[in-house]
Design a protein around this motif. Structure first.
Motif, short mmCIF file in Angstrom:
data_model
loop_
_atom_site.label_atom_id
_atom_site.label_comp_id
_atom_site.label_asym_id
_atom_site.label_seq_id
_atom_site.Cartn_x
_atom_site.Cartn_y
_atom_site.Cartn_z
N GLN A 1 -7.96 7.37 -4.02
CA GLN A 1 -8.33 8.49 -3.16
C GLN A 1 -7.28 9.60 -3.22
OE1 GLN A 1 -8.90 6.44 0.57
NE2 GLN A 1 -11.07 6.07 0.18
N TYR A 2 -6.01 9.20 -3.22
CA TYR A 2 -4.93 10.19 -3.33
C TYR A 2 -4.99 10.91 -4.67
CZ TYR A 2 -0.26 11.94 -4.43
OH TYR A 2 0.77 12.73 -4.84
N LEU B 1 1.32 4.15 -2.95
CA LEU B 1 1.08 5.60 -2.80
C LEU B 1 2.30 6.40 -3.25
CD1 LEU B 1 -0.80 5.64 0.61
CD2 LEU B 1 -1.73 6.34 -1.61
N VAL C 1 0.82 -1.21 0.00
CA VAL C 1 0.00 0.00 0.00
C VAL C 1 0.85 1.26 0.00
CG1 VAL C 1 -1.67 1.36 1.30
CG2 VAL C 1 -1.99 -1.10 1.08
N ALA D 1 -6.55 3.13 -1.93
CA ALA D 1 -5.72 4.19 -1.34
C ALA D 1 -5.15 5.10 -2.43
CB ALA D 1 -4.59 3.56 -0.53
#
Length: 389
Positions: A112-113, A84, A80, A109
């Motif tokens: 969303q970023y 990112l 994860v 994740a």
């Protein structure tokens, strides 16, 4: 990041490029994230092959306005935080769009970023419902949501008058989405769930739950697991002697060619949901299957490769329609996409709580004679299903 020498058509390592916006000359650079290494690397290998075939096709046909495309591929290492970091590097590189990968836990994740950064994100394989439900203006998914994985299996159960089903699923985002959707379809079709066992990553002994299921003698068993677990489940199911009318997989590990090789006779007659088979009646399907197999060095492609191919085609079409690499213009162009690829039709819609979701149905296949054959729906000219009892 190491250079991905596996792909020879100008897939440039990101760190060799300046962190700047696209220039008006040269190639058009598109971001992509996948699991080159780590526990999801088998799926990443399929996606890399699909990327290779897609880029070659776009460039062979003249690229975008005469300019060739290239992918800046980042390895998330099936992690994860590394995912990112990969997304952040691509954002800083100024790419107009990022094609996003396999694991729902990682993609959620990253998505969303990227939405916060206002970067269009084209999800090609991750299926967790919550990625596009409720979604974001910047998240577009061309592959089917997890609900469809459960739907196609339970349609088969319903059509064959199953009365009871057991569920074994991991606790990851994808597995949970499919298993939860299975519960909903069971209620809709009046099928009793006699067991619903969710397990954490790392469990290797499934015999206790399989023995409980054996005692309840359900008509079907739905399993939602990744590669290693899918093989272990079927080997141990044969070992303890559980015998439903059908074993069913919710895609993932059960849909990989290696499932047949690694499970051997234990995998025979297992059915699984899948997003794509070469028997689908779309233009270019057979050629795509041949090209993907060549890119994989002779290995049979899974649907993940076809999805990655389609992702490149859709990304290039969005940039072409935008007439620009400006992110807002590319986002607007994605909303107008309406084309049919060799993976299937692509058009992003809002429906049933999903946003920017491609409404594409799943198909099902079964291991028969040591090979996958299509069994559902009628549009794939299905073979008859072989039942356990």
């Amino acid at each position: 990041m190491r250079k991905l020498t596996l792909l020879t058509l100008a897939l440039t390592p990101l760190l060799a490029l300046p962190a700047s916006a696209q220039s008006s000359t040269g190639t058009i650079k598109i971001g992509a994230i996948t699991s080159v290494t780590g526990r999801f690397a088998e799926f990443g290998k399929m996606q890399l092959a699909g990327f290779k075939v897609g880029v070659a096709e776009v460039n062979r046909k003249g690229g975008i306005g005469g300019r060739k495309i290239e992918l800046l591929i980042e390895d998330n290492a099936s992690d994860v935080n590394k995912g990112l970091a990969a997304a952040e590097r691509l954002v800083n590189a100024g790419v107009p769009l990022i094609i996003n990968e396999y694991s729902s836990s990682l993609v959620k994740a990253q998505a969303q970023y990227l939405a916060r950064q206002k970067v269009p994100n084209l999800v090609i394989t991750s299926s967790g419902d919550d990625i596009t439900k409720p979604g974001s203006d910047y998240i577009f998914r061309l592959n089917q949501p997890a609900t469809e994985y459960a739907r196609v299996i339970f349609n088969i159960f319903r059509d064959n008058k199953f009365k009871s089903v057991a569920i074994i699923a991991g606790t990851g985002a994808f597995e949970k989405s499919v298993a939860d959707a299975a519960q909903d379809f069971a209620k809709l079709y009046n099928i009793t769930i006699v067991e619903d066992q969710r397990y954490d990553k790392g469990l290797t002994d499934f015999r206790p739950v399989l023995n409980r299921i054996k005692a309840k003698n359900p008509d079907g068993i739905l399993m939602v697991s990744y590669a290693e677990d899918s093989v272990a489940l079927m080997r141990q199911a044969r070992e303890v002697g559980v015998k439903p009318r059908l074993f069913a997989g919710g895609a993932a590990g059960f849909a990989l060619p290696d499932f047949i090789k690694d499970s051997g006779s234990a995998g025979e007659s297992v059915i699984t949901a899948t997003a794509w088979v070469p028997q689908l009646r779309y233009a270019g399907v057979q050629k795509l299957n041949v090209d993907l197999k060549k890119a994989l060095g002779g290995q049979e492609p899974s649907y993940h490769a076809a999805q990655a191919y389609a992702g490149v085609i859709v990304a290039a079409e969005a940039i072409r329609k935008a007439g620009s690499t400006d992110r807002e213009k590319v986002k607007a162009a994605l909303n107008t996409i309406n084309l049919t690829t060799a993976f299937g039709p692509v058009q992003f819609k809002d429906y049933d709580g999903f946003r920017n979701q491609n409404p594409l149905a799943m198909v099902a296949q079964q291991v028969q004679g040591g090979a996958f054959v299509p069994i559902y729906p009628k549009s794939v000219v299905p073979r008859p299903i072989k039942f356990e009892r």
